[in-house]
Scaffold this motif. Sequence first.
Motif, PDB file in Angstrom:
ATOM      1  N   TYR A   5      31.167  39.211  44.612  1.00  0.00           N
ATOM      2  CA  TYR A   5      32.226  39.885  43.876  1.00  0.00           C
ATOM      3  C   TYR A   5      32.631  41.160  44.589  1.00  0.00           C
ATOM      4  N   ALA A   6      33.855  41.583  44.306  1.00  0.00           N
ATOM      5  CA  ALA A   6      34.393  42.780  44.938  1.00  0.00           C
ATOM      6  C   ALA A   6      33.692  44.007  44.381  1.00  0.00           C
ATOM      7  N   ALA A   7      33.248  44.876  45.258  1.00  0.00           N
ATOM      8  CA  ALA A   7      32.619  46.131  44.847  1.00  0.00           C
ATOM      9  C   ALA A   7      33.702  47.192  44.789  1.00  0.00           C
ATOM     10  N   ILE A   8      34.032  47.588  43.586  1.00  0.00           N
ATOM     11  CA  ILE A   8      35.065  48.598  43.389  1.00  0.00           C
ATOM     12  C   ILE A   8      34.361  49.877  42.951  1.00  0.00           C
ATOM     13  N   GLU A   9      34.401  50.871  43.817  1.00  0.00           N
ATOM     14  CA  GLU A   9      33.687  52.115  43.554  1.00  0.00           C
ATOM     15  C   GLU A   9      34.618  53.296  43.761  1.00  0.00           C
ATOM     16  N   ALA A  10      34.340  54.371  43.066  1.00  0.00           N
ATOM     17  CA  ALA A  10      35.087  55.607  43.285  1.00  0.00           C
ATOM     18  C   ALA A  10      34.728  56.145  44.660  1.00  0.00           C
ATOM     19  N   SER A  11      35.694  56.707  45.364  1.00  0.00           N
ATOM     20  CA  SER A  11      35.454  57.150  46.735  1.00  0.00           C
ATOM     21  C   SER A  11      34.495  58.332  46.827  1.00  0.00           C
ATOM     22  N   ASP A  12      34.585  59.291  45.911  1.00  0.00           N
ATOM     23  CA  ASP A  12      33.697  60.444  45.999  1.00  0.00           C
ATOM     24  C   ASP A  12      32.677  60.504  44.865  1.00  0.00           C
ATOM     25  N   GLY A  13      32.691  59.534  43.982  1.00  0.00           N
ATOM     26  CA  GLY A  13      31.715  59.483  42.892  1.00  0.00           C
ATOM     27  C   GLY A  13      32.094  60.321  41.690  1.00  0.00           C
ATOM     28  N   SER A  14      33.185  61.080  41.777  1.00  0.00           N
ATOM     29  CA  SER A  14      33.595  61.902  40.641  1.00  0.00           C
ATOM     30  C   SER A  14      34.507  61.111  39.707  1.00  0.00           C
ATOM     31  N   VAL A  15      34.547  61.533  38.465  1.00  0.00           N
ATOM     32  CA  VAL A  15      35.380  60.883  37.452  1.00  0.00           C
ATOM     33  C   VAL A  15      36.636  61.719  37.263  1.00  0.00           C
ATOM     34  N   ASP A  16      37.780  61.074  37.408  1.00  0.00           N
ATOM     35  CA  ASP A  16      39.060  61.743  37.208  1.00  0.00           C
ATOM     36  C   ASP A  16      39.413  61.662  35.730  1.00  0.00           C
ATOM     37  N   SER A  75      39.557  33.993  43.477  1.00  0.00           N
ATOM     38  CA  SER A  75      38.231  33.917  44.095  1.00  0.00           C
ATOM     39  C   SER A  75      37.976  35.069  45.058  1.00  0.00           C
ATOM     40  N   ASP A  76      39.012  35.837  45.395  1.00  0.00           N
ATOM     41  CA  ASP A  76      38.795  37.039  46.201  1.00  0.00           C
ATOM     42  C   ASP A  76      38.015  38.089  45.419  1.00  0.00           C
ATOM     43  N   MET A  77      38.120  38.069  44.105  1.00  0.00           N
ATOM     44  CA  MET A  77      37.443  39.055  43.271  1.00  0.00           C
ATOM     45  C   MET A  77      36.048  38.607  42.853  1.00  0.00           C
ATOM     46  N   TYR A  78      35.893  37.308  42.580  1.00  0.00           N
ATOM     47  CA  TYR A  78      34.604  36.823  42.085  1.00  0.00           C
ATOM     48  C   TYR A  78      34.416  35.358  42.440  1.00  0.00           C
ATOM     49  N   LYS A  79      33.230  35.019  42.895  1.00  0.00           N
ATOM     50  CA  LYS A  79      32.903  33.630  43.225  1.00  0.00           C
ATOM     51  C   LYS A  79      31.428  33.412  42.935  1.00  0.00           C
ATOM     52  N   GLN A  80      31.130  32.309  42.276  1.00  0.00           N
ATOM     53  CA  GLN A  80      29.743  31.937  42.003  1.00  0.00           C
ATOM     54  C   GLN A  80      29.548  30.515  42.521  1.00  0.00           C
ATOM     55  N   GLU A 113      42.276  46.506  32.881  1.00  0.00           N
ATOM     56  CA  GLU A 113      43.099  45.520  32.169  1.00  0.00           C
ATOM     57  C   GLU A 113      44.174  44.943  33.085  1.00  0.00           C
ATOM     58  N   ALA A 114      44.765  45.775  33.927  1.00  0.00           N
ATOM     59  CA  ALA A 114      45.793  45.304  34.854  1.00  0.00           C
ATOM     60  C   ALA A 114      45.217  44.316  35.857  1.00  0.00           C
ATOM     61  N   VAL A 115      44.023  44.604  36.372  1.00  0.00           N
ATOM     62  CA  VAL A 115      43.376  43.689  37.327  1.00  0.00           C
ATOM     63  C   VAL A 115      43.079  42.359  36.648  1.00  0.00           C
ATOM     64  N   LEU A 116      42.540  42.408  35.429  1.00  0.00           N
ATOM     65  CA  LEU A 116      42.218  41.177  34.705  1.00  0.00           C
ATOM     66  C   LEU A 116      43.478  40.370  34.389  1.00  0.00           C
ATOM     67  N   GLU A 117      44.556  41.031  34.053  1.00  0.00           N
ATOM     68  CA  GLU A 117      45.818  40.320  33.793  1.00  0.00           C
ATOM     69  C   GLU A 117      46.333  39.646  35.052  1.00  0.00           C
ATOM     70  N   ARG A 118      46.222  40.333  36.217  1.00  0.00           N
ATOM     71  CA  ARG A 118      46.663  39.712  37.473  1.00  0.00           C
ATOM     72  C   ARG A 118      45.850  38.467  37.769  1.00  0.00           C
ATOM     73  N   ILE A 119      44.558  38.521  37.485  1.00  0.00           N
ATOM     74  CA  ILE A 119      43.707  37.353  37.718  1.00  0.00           C
ATOM     75  C   ILE A 119      44.099  36.222  36.776  1.00  0.00           C
ATOM     76  N   ASP A 120      44.355  36.539  35.504  1.00  0.00           N
ATOM     77  CA  ASP A 120      44.735  35.523  34.522  1.00  0.00           C
ATOM     78  C   ASP A 120      46.093  34.907  34.830  1.00  0.00           C
ATOM     79  N   GLU A 121      47.018  35.726  35.342  1.00  0.00           N
ATOM     80  CA  GLU A 121      48.380  35.255  35.582  1.00  0.00           C
ATOM     81  C   GLU A 121      48.519  34.460  36.871  1.00  0.00           C
ATOM     82  N   THR A 122      47.588  34.587  37.762  1.00  0.00           N
ATOM     83  CA  THR A 122      47.721  33.921  39.058  1.00  0.00           C
ATOM     84  C   THR A 122      47.568  32.410  38.903  1.00  0.00           C
TER      85      THR A 122
END
Length: 101
Positions: free
Chosen positions: A28-39, A65-70, A49-58
Amino acid sequence: MIHFTCDCCKRSIDLDCEVRYIVRMEIYAAIEASDGSVDEERDYLDEIEAVLERIDETDDIEDASDMYKQVRYDLCGDCRNKFLRNPLGRSTVAALDFSKN
């Protein structure tokens, strides 16, 4: 009776006299904050939610499968041992890293 075949060497696995091994992998894609701080101004839930909608709509399964594969593989004992020695399938020659004399 259920028949199993090694996904590596394609040999039939006889469950009466040998053990069948299962390899499960999760990629799975590792999505991390670049400096570890919370904006505080950033709405992380909306972004998720936007990422999940893009996955559902595709319509293209490859995009999702670029985001998650088992995956799951059945292995015989010999292929299990080979897999444990070199799980990433790297070339042993490249791993030795000889100096250039």
